[in-house]
Design an enzyme around this catalytic site. Structure first.
Site: not given
Length: 504
Positions: A279, A301, A343, A377, A387, A391, A395, A398, A402, A414
């Protein structure tokens, strides 16, 4: 006389102010001043007797006078009493004159520390006092969370901030981002202050392991290393299961620190494991690629891929800290540098146009480049940690990218996929009337200068179908990030399939 601004450590009673401030003063080679001790020496009475004989109002006036006196000096590390900055005028004066850090301590921690404190005059009613003072402490911009950290770790964190580390504020506290050439080579000297003097498991890949993983593991007193196969194709639940098995075999418990040493794949995967094993266990991110330095290591993330798409299983797991050693970029293959630059350019397009300046792209300015890109960032994730809004601007390109990765079986790296995706997003922005052909041309030229592709030959129907599985698609409705102008992004919804197909 020193010209350095005083450092003031404040917070609720029992938060560790005096201990942290004393360690910090030793680290920085500064004079340490404990306000309560000074007051006791001048009055000849312990604090609890001053309260008993003269009352709290008299004590506060003495405390106020001392605070004003110390504010006129320089180069000190000052530990305040718990109520010293409650008065608005004293707090604002110290915030203007000094670097003030508030230790954010939980009720659970305080309960153990204040259970039997006869020398603290206000300890008996600390719960109600805590609730009353917490909103006031929250007005101090520099907050340092103490949960799970030793006094040495907290002092080291503040020392890093004083030396120029960046800081990410999160709903649960925050963490520092240290951008320092050579930090990996001296990490053994900072093991205790980083909380790495206990059981540590370094998660890395087979490429990074011989370059940095083995040396890092040897420098830490109780570290073990797990090297995984390299590449996005291994960012799966099967690999995560293998990591769980390895942690159990090594006896990892909730006090074990997981270090993610590698690029975005390792950071995402190790972060997901840290979020879920028992956990949750502590996580330290040490990114080794430009891409992971400026993007994936910051913001919390984490996740893994499913056959249907990227990062469809994940969590939010904030690291204890991010350590960025820009010296490792000297061993980064040119392709990986270019992928990281995709990026960087994205950050320039959505918020910081200075990152589009080619003068900043050289090896000799790597630290400045990384620092500027990381700050973008940070600014975004602090506003929107989960998000729910802005935020999503991170993307840009992306969803297109992706999908390229998916339809090509991750044969396209990527960064290259993101570069192609950003150009598609820019074309869509132009078609929607947000930007002109001139801006679109500038974006394409920027990627060409870096050596990144802006086009790809894939089946448009497969590309669109892969985009439709992206987690940013909502209720079957397209949700894409576009540019309103260079330096500002927005999200558009409800586009038709023909709108999107027109730019594929």
């Amino acid at each position: 006389m020193s010209s350095l601004r005083n450092i003031v450590i404040t917070g609720f009673m029992g938060s560790g102010k005096t201990t942290v401030a004393e360690i910090l003063a030793q680290r920085l080679g500064r004079e340490f001043v404990d306000m309560d001790s000074v007051i006791e020496a001048r009055t000849g009475l312990p604090i609890h007797q001053i309260f008993a004989r003269q009352g709290e109002a008299s004590f506060r006036e003495t405390e106020r006078s001392l605070a004003l006196e110390l504010a006129l000096r320089r180069g000190l590390v000052v530990a305040t009493g718990g109520g010293a900055l409650i008065a608005d005028d004293v707090r604002e004066m110290l915030l203007q004159q000094c670097n003030v850090y508030c230790l954010d301590v939980s009720k659970a921690e305080l309960s153990a520390r204040l259970a039997n404190s006869p020398q603290r005059p206000l300890a008996a009613g600390w719960l109600s006092l805590y609730d009353a003072r917490k909103p006031i402490y929250a007005r101090i911009p520099r907050q340092v969370v103490t949960a799970g950290k030793s006094a040495d770790m907290v002092a080291a964190e503040i020392a890093a901030l004083e030396r120029g580390a960046l800081y990410v504020k999160t709903p649960a506290g925050g963490y520092p981002i240290r951008i320092e050439p050579g930090i990996l080579s001296r990490i053994d000297r900072e093991a205790a202050s980083l909380g790495l003097d206990r059981h540590v498991v370094v998660i890395t890949n087979e490429t990074v392991a011989p370059l940095y993983g083995e040396a890092l593991t040897q420098r830490l007193p109780h570290a073990q290393m797990l090297a995984l196969p390299d590449g996005e194709t291994h960012k799966t639940l099967a690999t995560v299961s293998r990591i769980y098995d390895s942690l159990l075999e090594t006896g990892a418990d909730r006090g074990t620190v997981l270090i993610a040493l590698g690029g975005g794949v390792i950071g995402d995967m190790a972060g997901y494991v840290a979020a879920t094993y028992m956990r949750g266990i502590p996580l330290l991110q040490i990114p080794t690629t430009l891409l992971s330095m400026v993007d994936s290591s910051v913001g919390g993330k984490v996740g893994v891929d499913l056959p249907q798409g990227k990062n469809l299983v994940g969590a939010f797991k904030q690291p204890r800290a991010v350590l960025i050693d820009t010296d490792v970029l000297t061993t980064l293959p040119p392709l990986q540098w270019r992928c990281g630059m995709a990026e960087v350019i994205k950050h320039g397009l959505i918020a910081q146009p200075s990152l589009l300046d080619a003068d900043l792209w050289g090896d000799e300015r790597a630290e400045d480049l990384v620092r500027q890109a990381v700050q973008v960032k940070i600014d975004v994730v602090e506003i929107d940690p989960y998000e729910q809004g802005i935020r999503a601007h991170l993307n840009l390109g992306h969803t297109f990218g992706h999908a390229i990765e998916k339809v090509t079986g991750y044969a396209v790296p990527h960064g290259e996929a993101v570069a192609i995706g950003i150009v598609r997003a820019a074309r869509l922005s132009r078609n929607l009337g947000f930007i002109a052909d001139e801006a679109l041309g500038r974006i394409q030229k920027t990627f060409w200068q870096i050596g990144l592709p802006t086009d790809i030959a894939v089946d448009r129907e497969r590309w669109y179908a892969a985009m439709a599985t992206d987690k940013k698609w909502q209720a079957g409705e397209p949700r894409l990030v576009v540019l309103k102008r260079i330096g500002q992004a927005t999200v558009v919804r409800g586009l038709s399939k023909s709108d999107i197909m027109a730019v594929l």
